[in-house]
Design an enzyme around this catalytic site. Structure first.
Site, mmCIF file in Angstrom:
data_model
loop_
_atom_site.group_PDB
_atom_site.id
_atom_site.type_symbol
_atom_site.label_atom_id
_atom_site.label_comp_id
_atom_site.label_asym_id
_atom_site.label_seq_id
_atom_site.Cartn_x
_atom_site.Cartn_y
_atom_site.Cartn_z
ATOM 1 N N LYS A 124 18.898 2.630 -16.337
ATOM 2 C CA LYS A 124 20.160 3.230 -15.700
ATOM 3 C C LYS A 124 19.913 3.744 -13.990
ATOM 4 O O LYS A 124 18.755 3.514 -13.429
ATOM 5 C CB LYS A 124 19.896 4.801 -16.251
ATOM 6 C CG LYS A 124 20.177 4.888 -17.697
ATOM 7 C CD LYS A 124 20.160 6.327 -18.202
ATOM 8 C CE LYS A 124 21.183 7.209 -17.598
ATOM 9 N NZ LYS A 124 21.083 8.750 -18.286
ATOM 10 N N LYS A 137 0.053 1.837 16.719
ATOM 11 C CA LYS A 137 0.523 2.751 16.029
ATOM 12 C C LYS A 137 -0.554 3.676 15.343
ATOM 13 O O LYS A 137 -1.497 3.165 14.868
ATOM 14 C CB LYS A 137 1.670 2.264 14.827
ATOM 15 C CG LYS A 137 2.364 3.657 14.337
ATOM 16 C CD LYS A 137 3.365 3.305 13.124
ATOM 17 C CE LYS A 137 2.655 3.037 11.763
ATOM 18 N NZ LYS A 137 3.925 2.923 10.709
ATOM 19 N N GLU A 145 10.532 3.533 5.117
ATOM 20 C CA GLU A 145 9.669 2.837 4.185
ATOM 21 C C GLU A 145 9.537 3.471 2.858
ATOM 22 O O GLU A 145 8.902 2.933 1.970
ATOM 23 C CB GLU A 145 8.348 2.795 4.958
ATOM 24 C CG GLU A 145 7.576 4.201 4.861
ATOM 25 C CD GLU A 145 6.075 4.162 5.538
ATOM 26 O OE1 GLU A 145 5.364 4.347 4.856
ATOM 27 O OE2 GLU A 145 6.156 3.910 6.675
ATOM 28 N N LYS A 199 -1.271 7.818 13.478
ATOM 29 C CA LYS A 199 -1.065 8.874 12.641
ATOM 30 C C LYS A 199 -0.904 10.287 13.414
ATOM 31 O O LYS A 199 -1.769 10.399 14.313
ATOM 32 C CB LYS A 199 -1.998 8.983 11.252
ATOM 33 C CG LYS A 199 -1.778 7.629 10.599
ATOM 34 C CD LYS A 199 -0.398 7.251 9.961
ATOM 35 C CE LYS A 199 -0.651 6.363 9.115
ATOM 36 N NZ LYS A 199 0.801 5.719 8.706
ATOM 37 N N GLU A 220 5.355 -4.930 10.315
ATOM 38 C CA GLU A 220 4.102 -4.246 10.529
ATOM 39 C C GLU A 220 2.684 -5.138 10.379
ATOM 40 O O GLU A 220 2.872 -5.985 9.627
ATOM 41 C CB GLU A 220 4.116 -2.919 9.459
ATOM 42 C CG GLU A 220 3.062 -1.983 9.741
ATOM 43 C CD GLU A 220 3.170 -0.668 8.815
ATOM 44 O OE1 GLU A 220 2.738 0.455 9.512
ATOM 45 O OE2 GLU A 220 3.891 -0.628 7.988
ATOM 46 N N ASP A 242 3.510 8.221 13.857
ATOM 47 C CA ASP A 242 3.713 8.424 12.088
ATOM 48 C C ASP A 242 3.262 9.570 11.751
ATOM 49 O O ASP A 242 2.280 9.747 11.748
ATOM 50 C CB ASP A 242 3.436 7.054 11.572
ATOM 51 C CG ASP A 242 3.908 6.906 10.090
ATOM 52 O OD1 ASP A 242 4.696 7.980 9.907
ATOM 53 O OD2 ASP A 242 3.397 6.156 9.475
ATOM 54 N N ASN A 250 4.494 10.411 8.584
ATOM 55 C CA ASN A 250 4.585 10.153 7.119
ATOM 56 C C ASN A 250 4.999 11.372 6.467
ATOM 57 O O ASN A 250 4.763 11.866 5.406
ATOM 58 C CB ASN A 250 3.002 10.050 6.578
ATOM 59 C CG ASN A 250 2.482 8.820 7.087
ATOM 60 O OD1 ASN A 250 1.560 8.757 7.937
ATOM 61 N ND2 ASN A 250 2.814 7.689 6.356
ATOM 62 N N ASN A 287 0.891 -1.205 0.035
ATOM 63 C CA ASN A 287 -0.039 -0.166 0.071
ATOM 64 C C ASN A 287 0.899 1.190 -0.109
ATOM 65 O O ASN A 287 1.976 1.500 0.375
ATOM 66 C CB ASN A 287 -0.824 0.259 1.266
ATOM 67 C CG ASN A 287 -0.085 0.060 2.502
ATOM 68 O OD1 ASN A 287 0.429 1.063 3.047
ATOM 69 N ND2 ASN A 287 0.023 -1.065 3.166
ATOM 70 N N ASP A 296 10.948 -1.783 2.880
ATOM 71 C CA ASP A 296 9.824 -2.592 2.316
ATOM 72 C C ASP A 296 10.352 -3.326 0.886
ATOM 73 O O ASP A 296 10.290 -2.411 -0.062
ATOM 74 C CB ASP A 296 8.460 -1.889 2.092
ATOM 75 C CG ASP A 296 7.098 -2.779 1.832
ATOM 76 O OD1 ASP A 296 7.493 -3.995 1.430
ATOM 77 O OD2 ASP A 296 6.137 -2.296 1.980
ATOM 78 N N HIS A 346 7.907 -2.140 6.622
ATOM 79 C CA HIS A 346 6.543 -1.567 6.392
ATOM 80 C C HIS A 346 5.740 -2.497 5.342
ATOM 81 O O HIS A 346 6.302 -3.472 4.676
ATOM 82 C CB HIS A 346 6.775 -0.393 5.403
ATOM 83 C CG HIS A 346 5.664 0.231 4.785
ATOM 84 N ND1 HIS A 346 5.404 -0.248 3.520
ATOM 85 C CD2 HIS A 346 4.608 1.046 5.055
ATOM 86 C CE1 HIS A 346 4.139 0.502 3.114
ATOM 87 N NE2 HIS A 346 3.561 1.315 4.158
ATOM 88 N N GLU A 358 8.025 8.367 13.986
ATOM 89 C CA GLU A 358 8.351 7.622 12.655
ATOM 90 C C GLU A 358 8.303 8.826 11.658
ATOM 91 O O GLU A 358 7.395 9.718 11.561
ATOM 92 C CB GLU A 358 7.345 6.681 12.554
ATOM 93 C CG GLU A 358 7.443 6.009 11.129
ATOM 94 C CD GLU A 358 6.575 4.896 10.790
ATOM 95 O OE1 GLU A 358 6.412 4.592 9.711
ATOM 96 O OE2 GLU A 358 6.046 4.183 11.778
#
Length: 387
Positions: free
Chosen positions: A100, A181, A263, A183, A339, A211, A213, A53, A290, A320, A237
């Site tokens: 590349k 956890k 993550e 947000k 997680e 977290d 983000n 996700n 992840d 993650h 986090e």
């Protein structure tokens, strides 16, 4: 043996939830199936994979570049020396032919999705759970019989107040999780009220991680750090942009408790830059790379080798994604945990249907492959693609 076909489809994982940066109302994921000519116990071996996700389905580049490259390769180019199984490392090289370095974008997600399906097929052909195969090949010992998992939730959601947030967290504890956890990132004042509401229903600050983000600039990240430190949280986090190593390094000077990030770093090189320049502390901080978003397990093992060179234990890695691939890696390669998203991002999140979480740990099923077949809603979706 050879690969007969590779199929891909984009599927929705939409939800009304949001973090401090994005909402998930239009989120998608790619599912892939690698069909081989190998038959085990009367069934054709098919390896399945999907992306985690937070990143959208990379359907275009899978179909235009990576799937054709692998299908156009000769079997000798992607099989092991005995010619009896796929070689994930050879396949990784085929997928990355003509690519590349740098500028990873969605490319790392596409390769990670195929890599997951390759490892699922490899371990099914070996007739072993992936975690057992990894422990035998790369660790030289038995896999862990259970893995620490934490419940990731606490999203911002319309109509969700303090009571609903408390009920959500109590529900995770009732399911057997010991760490939850939530947000943060909308505003310091609001988030402190939300944190204190959760601390009323969990055993202690060590049972709660937060977290952001990647939402904060330097000043905001430090302001949060000073306000959060007295709570003695499990971790703080991804305070700033994942590629802004200066913010992370400066934050370590202002926050003595554990931090976590990684993550949204999608290569060994980016992970190495975090370790070199991000101020992460191997005695207390956590790394969340992840594999399903970062070129797969082949690249993840390069990350683990790099970490070892810099004095980091794999036990400081808690990936993650909340999926069975990372769970197998954690048990097989001796990571610190995984997680989990109880009831979120279904059917991809979660583990075997018949194995409960107990005291913050979950066991793994004794079935060949990654174990998708033990999660009924997920395997139903995957079978719709390939069978």
């Amino acid at each position: 043996m050879r690969i007969l076909e590779i199929r891909e489809k984009a599927v929705p994982i939409k939800s009304s939830i949001s973090n401090a940066y994005i909402d998930f109302t239009k989120m998608t994921a790619s599912i892939v199936a690698i069909v081989t000519d190998v038959v085990k116990n009367g069934k054709r071996v098919i390896g399945y994979g999907f992306n985690s996700n937070g990143r959208y389905a990379p359907s275009g580049i899978l179909r235009e570049r990576f799937i054709p490259r692998l299908l156009e390769a000769k079997p000798d180019d992607y099989l092991n020396e005995e010619g009896t199984n796929l070689d994930p490392h050879k396949i990784w090289d085929i997928l990355m032919t003509g690519e590349k370095p740098g500028g990873h974008g969605e490319r790392s997600v596409a390769v990670g999705t195929l890599d997951m399906a390759v490892w699922d097929a490899v371990s099914k052909i070996e007739e072993k759970p992936l975690y057992q195969l990894l422990a035998e090949r790369y660790r030289g010992e038995k896999p862990d019989d259970k893995v620490f998992v934490y419940a990731a939730g606490g999203y911002y959601q319309p109509g969700k107040g303090y009571k609903e947030l408390q009920d959500e967290m109590k529900g995770y504890l009732d399911l057997g999780y010991s760490v939850v956890k939530m947000k943060i990132g909308n505003s310091l004042e609001e988030d402190l009220r939300r944190i204190e509401a959760v601390l009323e229903v969990v055993p202690s600050g060590q049972s709660l991680a937060v977290d952001a983000n990647g939402r904060f600039d330097m000043e905001t990240a430090i302001s949060y750090a000073k306000a959060l430190e007295p709570y003695n949280l499990f971790w703080y986090e991804e305070a700033g942009d994942p590629l802004d190593y200066e913010i992370q390094a400066e934050l370590a000077k202002h926050y003595k408790n554990p931090m976590a990030t990684g993550e949204n770093l999608f290569s060994m090189q980016d992970a190495r830059n975090l370790i070199r320049y991000g101020g992460m502390r191997p005695d207390r901080d956590y790394l969340q790379f992840d594999c399903a978003l970062s070129y797969g397990l082949v690249e993840y093992m390069r990350i683990l080798d790099m970490l070892k060179e810099h004095g980091w234990s794999p036990r400081r890695c808690i990936p993650h994604g909340g999926h069975q691939m990372s769970l197998n890696i954690a048990a097989g390669l001796g990571l610190g945990g995984n997680e989990s998203y109880p009831g979120v991002f279904e059917p991809f999140g979660g583990f075997a249907d018949h194995i409960p979480v107990e005291n913050g740990y979950v066991g793994l099923p004794d079935v060949p492959g990654i174990g998708f077949e033990t999660k009924a809603p997920l395997i139903k979706l995957l079978h719709s693609l390939a069978e």
